[in-house]
Design a protein around this motif. Structure first.
Motif, mmCIF file in Angstrom:
data_model
loop_
_atom_site.group_PDB
_atom_site.id
_atom_site.type_symbol
_atom_site.label_atom_id
_atom_site.label_comp_id
_atom_site.label_asym_id
_atom_site.label_seq_id
_atom_site.Cartn_x
_atom_site.Cartn_y
_atom_site.Cartn_z
ATOM 1 N N UNK A 155 9.043 1.925 -7.979
ATOM 2 C CA UNK A 155 9.164 3.381 -8.090
ATOM 3 C C UNK A 155 10.554 3.766 -8.583
ATOM 4 N N UNK A 156 11.578 3.169 -7.972
ATOM 5 C CA UNK A 156 12.948 3.487 -8.364
ATOM 6 C C UNK A 156 13.183 3.195 -9.836
ATOM 7 N N UNK A 157 12.658 2.076 -10.304
ATOM 8 C CA UNK A 157 12.871 1.689 -11.698
ATOM 9 C C UNK A 157 12.137 2.618 -12.652
ATOM 10 N N UNK A 158 10.857 2.872 -12.372
ATOM 11 C CA UNK A 158 10.056 3.699 -13.279
ATOM 12 C C UNK A 158 10.550 5.144 -13.284
ATOM 13 N N UNK A 198 0.830 -0.371 -9.940
ATOM 14 C CA UNK A 198 1.404 -0.081 -8.631
ATOM 15 C C UNK A 198 0.426 0.758 -7.823
ATOM 16 N N UNK A 199 0.784 0.994 -6.585
ATOM 17 C CA UNK A 199 -0.010 1.854 -5.719
ATOM 18 C C UNK A 199 -0.171 3.220 -6.391
ATOM 19 N N UNK A 200 -1.414 3.696 -6.570
ATOM 20 C CA UNK A 200 -1.604 5.016 -7.201
ATOM 21 C C UNK A 200 -0.856 6.143 -6.497
ATOM 22 N N UNK A 201 -0.628 5.996 -5.194
ATOM 23 C CA UNK A 201 0.121 7.012 -4.466
ATOM 24 C C UNK A 201 1.524 7.167 -5.036
ATOM 25 N N UNK A 202 2.130 6.047 -5.443
ATOM 26 C CA UNK A 202 3.472 6.108 -6.022
ATOM 27 C C UNK A 202 3.456 6.860 -7.341
ATOM 28 N N UNK A 203 2.455 6.598 -8.165
ATOM 29 C CA UNK A 203 2.350 7.286 -9.450
ATOM 30 C C UNK A 203 2.130 8.787 -9.250
ATOM 31 N N UNK A 204 1.207 9.135 -8.356
ATOM 32 C CA UNK A 204 0.941 10.548 -8.081
ATOM 33 C C UNK A 204 2.200 11.232 -7.563
ATOM 34 N N UNK A 205 2.868 10.586 -6.617
ATOM 35 C CA UNK A 205 4.087 11.167 -6.069
ATOM 36 C C UNK A 205 5.164 11.349 -7.124
ATOM 37 N N UNK A 206 5.336 10.340 -7.973
ATOM 38 C CA UNK A 206 6.342 10.428 -9.033
ATOM 39 C C UNK A 206 6.050 11.586 -9.974
ATOM 40 N N UNK A 234 -5.426 17.562 -13.415
ATOM 41 C CA UNK A 234 -5.573 16.424 -14.331
ATOM 42 C C UNK A 234 -5.586 15.100 -13.564
ATOM 43 N N UNK A 235 -4.754 14.993 -12.529
ATOM 44 C CA UNK A 235 -4.748 13.768 -11.724
ATOM 45 C C UNK A 235 -6.054 13.615 -10.960
ATOM 46 N N UNK A 236 -6.647 14.730 -10.569
ATOM 47 C CA UNK A 236 -7.957 14.681 -9.914
ATOM 48 C C UNK A 236 -9.024 14.196 -10.890
#
Length: 318
Positions: free
Chosen positions: A65-68, A254-262, A308-310
């Motif tokens: 997450x930090x890197x992306x 990665x965990x989709x939660x990380x992508x959504x949160x980002x 859109x994420x939904x």
């Protein structure tokens, strides 16, 4: 779409409450500043401490997450600098402020409340802590050093860097981050009464922060700044989340939660102290107007982003 609005509407109603309180003179600027101080020095640090001590350390530290998110933010920062300096011929200090507005999210005052509504308070707090690291140790210092260097015609960069580091060390959110990390690494539990205080302060962070944002927006105006304000707002609300999305897609799954949160945090408007920083470099009007327009426009862009994420099955609405 009604489910999406059910998530975002309470956020912006709280912002509206702060705006209305200022407009009807229920509170004044000094009182609003007092609430902002409470959020910055007590509620947000408590929120970070709770996130770090209520979750296993390996769940909190997310190098992916930090890197992306960090590289995505840095890419937008660099693009903004090139655009303003090379193509538009703006001075370095002004270009640095444009870059800051387009790449640093209001993670504590807007990003966290939205993410908490979508993902839940615990994961949202963890991601907020990670974003604070990126914003306070990378984006904001880079912008301030470049802006000060431009103001001083390139002189005194080492001095500026040293002063910036000193200010960051005193940042209450980073102090909370350090305290939380110490507690997490040593596996130390807070005494019951103190843990309850942290819990109560953390719960107050979201609503109080949104109220402050609303009050801050009262009285701000856009006068003859359409091009600059539009550029900063589009860069922040559209380009920043797109850059973060691309960086996530280029890296291992990665965990989709990380992508959504980002994406939620990247879609938040610029940091609330943006006008204060811009004022020092002759951008008080532009930065304040950008904050106002960006915050109002975020109601649409955040709602659209969640929708859109939904559709992409990243975020099933329950």
């Amino acid at each position: 779409m009604l489910e999406i609005l059910a998530i975002t509407t309470p956020i912006f109603l709280l912002i509206g409450a702060g705006y209305l309180a200022m407009g009807t003179r229920l509170v004044n600027r000094e009182q609003l500043q007092g609430v902002a101080t409470f959020v910055l020095y007590f509620a947000l640090p408590a929120l970070v401490i709770r996130a770090l001590t209520h979750n296993p350390l390996d769940e909190v530290f997310q190098p992916h997450y930090l890197l992306a998110y960090g590289l995505g933010s840095l890419a937008v920062f660099t693009f903004a600098l090139l655009l303003t300096l090379k193509l538009q011929g703006k001075p370095l200090s002004e270009g640095a402020m444009h870059a800051l507005g387009m790449s640093a999210s209001n993670s504590g005052f807007i990003g966290y409340p939205v993410a908490a509504m979508v993902l839940g308070a615990s994961p949202a707090a963890v991601l907020m802590a990670l974003n604070m690291v990126i914003e306070n140790l990378l984006i904001i210092p880079a912008a301030l050093i470049l802006a000060e260097a431009g103001r001083q015609s390139g002189a005194g960069i080492v001095t500026v860097a040293r002063k910036t580091v000193v200010r960051l060390v005193r940042n209450p959110v980073l102090v909370g981050l350090a305290a939380g990390l110490v507690l997490a690494v040593t596996e130390t539990s807070l005494p019951g009464p103190l843990a309850q205080v942290v819990e109560m302060l953390a719960n107050a962070a979201g609503p109080a922060a949104l109220f402050v944002i609303g009050g801050t927006l009262f009285g701000l105006q856009v006068r003859g700044m359409v091009n600059d304000v539009g550029q900063i707002v589009v860069g922040k609300l559209i380009l920043h989340p797109l850059a973060v999305l691309v960086l996530f897609l280029l890296m291992p799954a990665a965990d989709p939660t990380l992508l959504v949160g980002a994406l939620l945090f990247a879609s938040a408007p610029m940091i609330s102290i943006y006008p204060l920083l811009g004022q020092r470099y002759g951008m008080a009007g532009i930065s304040a107007a950008a904050l106002m327009v960006g915050t109002l426009a975020a109601f649409v862009t955040l709602s659209l982003g969640i929708w859109l994420m939904t559709l992409a099955n990243l975020l099933p609405i329950r």
